[in-house]
Enzyme design. Sequence first.
Site, PDB file in Angstrom:
ATOM      1  N   PHE A   8       0.786  -1.200   0.022  1.00 41.89           N
ATOM      2  CA  PHE A   8       0.005   0.172  -0.065  1.00 41.89           C
ATOM      3  C   PHE A   8       0.799   1.036   0.168  1.00 41.89           C
ATOM      4  CE2 PHE A   8      -3.158  -2.849   1.477  1.00 41.89           C
ATOM      5  CZ  PHE A   8      -4.293  -2.420   1.210  1.00 41.89           C
ATOM      6  N   ASP A   9       0.417   2.299  -0.878  1.00 46.10           N
ATOM      7  CA  ASP A   9       0.926   3.556  -0.504  1.00 46.10           C
ATOM      8  C   ASP A   9       0.310   4.037   0.645  1.00 46.10           C
ATOM      9  OD1 ASP A   9       1.863   6.232  -1.271  1.00 46.10           O
ATOM     10  OD2 ASP A   9      -0.159   6.747  -1.677  1.00 46.10           O
ATOM     11  N   LEU A  10       1.145   5.270   1.177  1.00 49.96           N
ATOM     12  CA  LEU A  10       0.441   5.597   2.569  1.00 49.96           C
ATOM     13  C   LEU A  10      -0.595   6.909   2.437  1.00 49.96           C
ATOM     14  CD1 LEU A  10       0.447   5.048   5.592  1.00 49.96           C
ATOM     15  CD2 LEU A  10       2.362   6.333   5.622  1.00 49.96           C
TER      16      LEU A  10
END
Length: 229
Positions: A8-10
């Site tokens: 996941f990107d944050l």
Amino acid sequence: MRHQLFLFDLDDTLLDFRASEQLSFVRTLSALGYGDAIEPVFQDYQAINVGLWRSFELGLVDKDFLKVERFRQTFAMHGLALDPIAASRLYLDALPETVVLVEGALDVCATLSQHGEIGIVTNGVEHIQQRRIASSGLGAFLSFVATSEACGHAKPDVRIFDYAAGMARAFVPESTIIVGDRLDADILGANRFGIDSCWFNPGRAPNGSEARPTFEVARLHDLVPALAQ
């Protein structure tokens, strides 16, 4: 479920960075004694910040320069006699205290953690991202956090994806996916690295880029059903 490693990107994927950014910016300028209208200053800061992050991702500037330069340019544009170094310090201290979760983030991570391993791949500052994750409650579901600062390379460079893969318990390209909001960083990087991707696109923006997501969702709650198909 075919996927076993969920990257996941944050920011603006699991955490609402825009909301956190504005709260932190207001707190910073207030601490520096600025009492006039903040919104026009913040809008210019955002534009400058985005431009500097693009330069960072292209390897044109380093992160220490970026952290101060965005405030220096903003203050110069508005003729403010404020210290950009102090502003940078105050802002970075405020970010972990102004965490706002994207709707569905905790539920999605809790569900996917039962199907495989979850890791974060972010271009953010290492110690700030770690503190923000701790404040968010997401940490209970994460196996690792790969940052551009620790890796030395930023998305979409495939080297940060390779770095993240090396942190995972097991990495099989065919069963790995990254979820992110940016076509030019998350999705393009995944295309180049040879893994699946899901474009988180809450604004339902058109895709006029070269990046090609495997999946697309407008809400995080739609992610698990999409991957279960």
